[in-house]
Motif scaffolding. Structure first.
Motif: not given
Lengths: 162, 162, 162, 162
Positions: A111, A15-16, A29, A26
């Protein structure tokens, strides 16, 4: 019995971080992607680790292989970073027989826009259900045996050795 | 030789008309989805029709079956609306032997959020490459033979008859 | 006469390079975002530069300020990286009077999920049309005068000094 | 005191029902869109109704106008279906003075691709903060006074009467 899915990190789940501008892990998914795909495949999901394979050691690979050996399932799907997917497949092949093990990942984090993640997950889950015993890398819509595949580092695509 | 892909319409390719508030067909999205998935599978793509299966006739089904018969490819993937996917599969099974034909679709149009389209396309393309000859419906991550599947109209999921 | 829009780079227009895993600039997305927003505001768009503000020099800021001075438009919107948006606003305030200049950007690149880009663009375009002459930073749905705003580097939000 | 936001339904909040193929209202998305936009504007949000304006009656419009009159806030934003936005604005103008009331909506539901929703929300929220007292329709990046705007039913864009 269904398909065992192992998450091990990789671009798939990055994730950014908008404060630092860096990418980080994080949560995985995969469960929400299976819901988005409306999957009815019986699966058992477990996160083994969340490691970028540039940081992955032989011990980490051994951990993945041992988990493949010891679970009851005969059909296994592993989410893995693409750069060293073939190396991990090679070690698993040295440890595991009598099972179908499929490794997949994504070139773009799920994402983000333009991610190949959902497509790869669908394909790899299908290959895990149908392929005969062996260790495979499933990328770009195809499944190639661990000993006849490499990642083309210039284009990012996976191709046969021969 | 690669996989032949036929587009026939269905929810997969519907778009939202913002002036009327209705859904309509514009173009198929399958080629761009294969690019998004970074597919390297050799395919030959053709749009046969763009019909919502509530308007699909037996003649339309016959057209699909005849196309399956007459193409050179032995492995075929058909994008189809989900409501009558089993009916079309049944007719194809009466006409076509010695080929692997997989039908798939989506419950939510690809251009909307929460679409199962990419996942289904990846899975169906994998099944088309690996399944033995026969006619199959590939939805919800699984491939079921045409004579052992139905769509549960309440939940929207595909399930075995037995 | 309409609104002049200048693109100068920043997180807004970054993309993910799937081969290297790094972020880079490709093209600005502002024109396509205005189309997505179905904007009917008369605008004149120009890319001045595509620079991450950590690489932005005082000369680059001077270039931006001089462009603001010399265009005919009285209302200007500048797409800018958020880290040094206030610094650029300060220099423009020293050079430009009798114009409304609004700076905006995004904390997450537009091509990624969860981007504030479209929201910020809509807000900033509205502020550029209505605010009295002065230099403003438009982030988080608000427009604050250049001399009463700072970026909170811990949270990423912009807040008043007082 | 901040901005009062009223949700009244409209295309903005429609979702796709994958079983029936129809569009329906589930929940409003405005709070999550404000989070996505990282808004720091002080707001008070309330859903008045969830009605497609083809079903909206004069009594419903009166309800909206009365709510505008009776809340403490002087600046109000109303999410509304676009087809009859001008009609509702006209009735509010007959009831409410000494307030800034901005109506906005979307041509494409927020949950779909290609939605103008986020852009419109950002713009309308900005207009609600800056415009002098009066009743306005904020669409396509602009705010037009209620008595100088109409929806072009062929193109879907809002334009001045003159």
């Amino acid at each position: 019995m269904g398909i065992r899915i192992f998450a091990t990190g990789g671009t798939f789940d990055k994730e950014y971080n908008e404060i630092t501008g860096n990418l980080f892990f994080k949560d995985t998914h995969v469960p929400q992607m299976l819901t988005l795909g409306r999957s009815r495949v019986e699966i058992d999901f477990r996160t083994l680790m969340m490691i970028d394979s540039r940081d992955m050691t032989e011990q980490d690979r051994e951990t993945i292989a041992q988990n493949c050996l010891h679970v009851d399932e005969e059909r296994i799907l592993i989410m893995h970073r693409t750069d060293t997917m073939v190396e991990t497949a090679r070690l698993i092949a040295a440890r595991v027989t009598d099972k179908t093990v499929v490794l997949t990942g994504a070139m773009v984090p799920y994402t983000f826009g333009s991610s190949d993640g959902l497509f790869n997950l669908g394909a790899a889950l299908a290959f895990a259900q149908t392929l005969p015993h062996g260790i495979y890398v499933a990328m770009n819509g195809r499944a190639l045996p661990w000993d006849n595949v490499r990642k083309n580092r210039r284009t990012g695509f996976f191709e046969e050795l021969s």
